[in-house]
Design an enzyme around this catalytic site. Sequence first.
Site, PDB file in Angstrom:
ATOM      1  N   ARG A  40       0.796  -1.222   0.000  1.00  0.00           N
ATOM      2  CA  ARG A  40       0.000   0.000   0.000  1.00  0.00           C
ATOM      3  C   ARG A  40       0.833   1.280   0.000  1.00  0.00           C
ATOM      4  O   ARG A  40       0.626   2.153  -0.833  1.00  0.00           O
ATOM      5  CB  ARG A  40      -0.939   0.018   1.216  1.00  0.00           C
ATOM      6  CG  ARG A  40      -1.975   1.134   1.151  1.00  0.00           C
ATOM      7  CD  ARG A  40      -2.765   1.241   2.428  1.00  0.00           C
ATOM      8  NE  ARG A  40      -3.326  -0.035   2.861  1.00  0.00           N
ATOM      9  CZ  ARG A  40      -3.941  -0.208   4.022  1.00  0.00           C
ATOM     10  NH1 ARG A  40      -4.051   0.803   4.861  1.00  0.00           N
ATOM     11  NH2 ARG A  40      -4.429  -1.384   4.362  1.00  0.00           N
ATOM     12  N   HIS A  86      -7.561  -5.352  -7.679  1.00  0.00           N
ATOM     13  CA  HIS A  86      -7.405  -4.528  -6.466  1.00  0.00           C
ATOM     14  C   HIS A  86      -8.693  -4.543  -5.657  1.00  0.00           C
ATOM     15  O   HIS A  86      -9.595  -3.737  -5.888  1.00  0.00           O
ATOM     16  CB  HIS A  86      -7.052  -3.095  -6.892  1.00  0.00           C
ATOM     17  CG  HIS A  86      -6.421  -2.267  -5.812  1.00  0.00           C
ATOM     18  ND1 HIS A  86      -5.173  -2.527  -5.301  1.00  0.00           N
ATOM     19  CD2 HIS A  86      -6.863  -1.179  -5.154  1.00  0.00           C
ATOM     20  CE1 HIS A  86      -4.860  -1.627  -4.393  1.00  0.00           C
ATOM     21  NE2 HIS A  86      -5.890  -0.801  -4.270  1.00  0.00           N
ATOM     22  N   TYR A 130     -18.222  10.410 -15.641  1.00  0.00           N
ATOM     23  CA  TYR A 130     -18.155  11.532 -16.573  1.00  0.00           C
ATOM     24  C   TYR A 130     -16.792  11.676 -17.247  1.00  0.00           C
ATOM     25  O   TYR A 130     -16.680  12.346 -18.264  1.00  0.00           O
ATOM     26  CB  TYR A 130     -18.471  12.847 -15.849  1.00  0.00           C
ATOM     27  CG  TYR A 130     -19.843  12.896 -15.235  1.00  0.00           C
ATOM     28  CD1 TYR A 130     -20.984  12.706 -16.013  1.00  0.00           C
ATOM     29  CD2 TYR A 130     -20.007  13.126 -13.876  1.00  0.00           C
ATOM     30  CE1 TYR A 130     -22.248  12.747 -15.440  1.00  0.00           C
ATOM     31  CE2 TYR A 130     -21.255  13.176 -13.294  1.00  0.00           C
ATOM     32  CZ  TYR A 130     -22.378  12.976 -14.080  1.00  0.00           C
ATOM     33  OH  TYR A 130     -23.626  13.023 -13.522  1.00  0.00           O
TER      34      TYR A 130
END
Length: 758
Positions: A40, A86, A130
């Site tokens: 991470r 993931h 979008y």
Amino acid sequence: MSKQVPPPEDGPGKEIEPVDLKSALEERYLAYALSTIMHRALPDARDGLKPVHRRILHAMRLLKLDPKEAYKKCARIVGDVMGKFHPHGDQAIYDALVRLSQDFAVRYPLVDGQGNFGNIDGDNAAAMRYTEARMTDVATLLLEGITEDAVDFRKTYNEEDDEPVVLPGAFPNLLANGSSGIAVGMATSIPPHNAAELCDAALHLIKHPNASIEKLVELVPGPDFPTGGIIVEQKASILESYATGRGSFRVRARWEKEETGRGAYVIVITEIPYQVQKSRLIEKIAELLIARKIPLLEDIRDESAEDIRIVLEPKSRAVDPQILMESLFKLTELESRISLNMNVLSGGVVPRVMNLREVLREWLDHRREVLIRRSKHRLGIIERRLEVLGGFLIAYLNIDEVIRIVRFEDDPKAKLIERFELTEVQADAILNLRLRALNKLEEVEIRREFDALTDEKDGIEQLLASEEIQWKTVAWDIGEVRGKFGKDTELGARRTDFAEAAEIDLEAVQQAMIEKEPVTVVVSERGWMRAMKGHLADMSALTFKEGDKLKLAFHAATTDKILVFTTGGKFYTLGADKLPGGRGHGEPIRIMVDMDNDQDIVSAFVHQPKGKLLVVSSAGNGFVVPEADIIANTRKGKQVMNVKLPDEAKLCVRLPVGEDDSVSADHVATVGENRKLLIFPLVQVPEMTRGKGVRLQRYKDGGIADLRVFALDDGLTWQDASGRNFTREKAELAEWMGVRASAGRMVPKGFPRNGKFG
């Protein structure tokens, strides 16, 4: 400690297994810490990526989102990353994707975004449904050769797919784009750098494997931020940072003075420090402006469009732009400190802090490993193809026999293998050959391809056998990257410059941050202090607590420093702007500084940097001290006069100064409590920064009452109880003249009964 009870051998609790709590916590916390560190927070030194970024690029490659292909919705990319590789929240993945596309956050963006991907003001990107994205050329460089066995793959979290352990990384991504993250017990912070400079340093390291850090820092002089700015860190500090892998860089905004006519000007800021939000920066400056913390600044305007343009309007044309900017650098994020902590995963496994040479070496070793693996992969393909082509050539030489075997034999494959000593691969290739390929031209093409592949095979075998050739090939690849991102290209041109911080009077900067206003400083007998607004002429109207009264009052400005001298021989420094206001009775000085309860205030006055003071103890010892040496920057004050009870500091007299800043007095007049007067030359009093001093006047009993420093040619003046001034000329003072430490003679007729000069 309670006794451990084993679970029953049968019954509802038989499946319970007792576990030691300490061991369980240690084991699980360690597992969590390692997971955070490796999966991470810390980037891999080889490709400079964390797992989430690596998975995003891998998913985009599988979606064929190359730089020249059409964009795809970010929701599609995030969905693939989350579903296949993931198993975390979609927002975390999208945030990582967005950052990779922001040209103000990443020096060399890996994602080419279309739509609203946020801005330097701190506004968020539009929702993933979008926006659209595809890879950049930098991303394709990182992925170059991934299908050619360049890196290892491992199973994904659900073991349905494979994902790369590390990317081939043909681009020096770790240092070029930087990285930051907080793990468990460790963190990383790497600022972006210029790719062309990194390539130069890597090429130098290939030629000189033991190159010094000093030489590498010549080639990589410091970070290169996407937002530009100016680094004002000392070169020695930068070298130390790269040598140890830890340090920091002072970065300032880029500004210029813009004339507006008639001598007036404005300051225009065109670049701000890295990772500073423009809107928050302007808000902070506006808040300071309203709070009157920046008195030299009149107004601030944001005239930014695509480029940054922040306009600062000074209070007047007389304001020094350098001092104004220095005060802003001190108070706002127009100057920022970017940390360097090159804590990365070495080999993708071991977290450690590396210096500049070690980071570059890790990348170079990875590139050589990738080259060897790709070469072996290519060699395998060539050998398989040469095997097939060799079978084709045998078939063309014996075409009629091959056709006969295929037409009439029951097991043509076995017969072909037996007749022409072919391999199974060659026999299968011949049997799968189309009839229309059996022409003379095809045979010529096969021979040409066979010869070309044979030459390529020889070249690869030479490369695999020679480390020197391997490094030459790696250097050639790096040279290609350097050419693509050279300093003469739009993306590769250095954006952050280096400069020395301007030599500015810190005192002037300090004063520039305080609005200059007249005040009257009032000190009471019991040590209460306050600052009344304006210069008061009449002190009789001042009120004090019961039993207290006025000790002294003087005019000052809010930009002044106030010096307070105590009976313990200490000087304390207070800012006039920090003193409590005139409402009420002020505050005790003991709240403002660490002053002992058994000490009192001797004197307080405005600091004059070039002034000199004569400090005297009650026993009659004294010395001259420069005011520049008594400034105390802490609450504890500065011990200047050494006194031991019952002796204590009693007087502090400023020496009169002429227009040329030289002392205009030449004699000292001292009066003892025994009413004896002594006059002696000032030069007999030594100048010191700390000490007990020398005896000024000798007494049988008692001590000093008062002291005055004066010019002998002007005569000695004192004031009586009625306020009348008396002056004794030089000739009249002859009988009191003597040398320092004498007893003196009784004061002249008319001298005040209180023993003070007034």
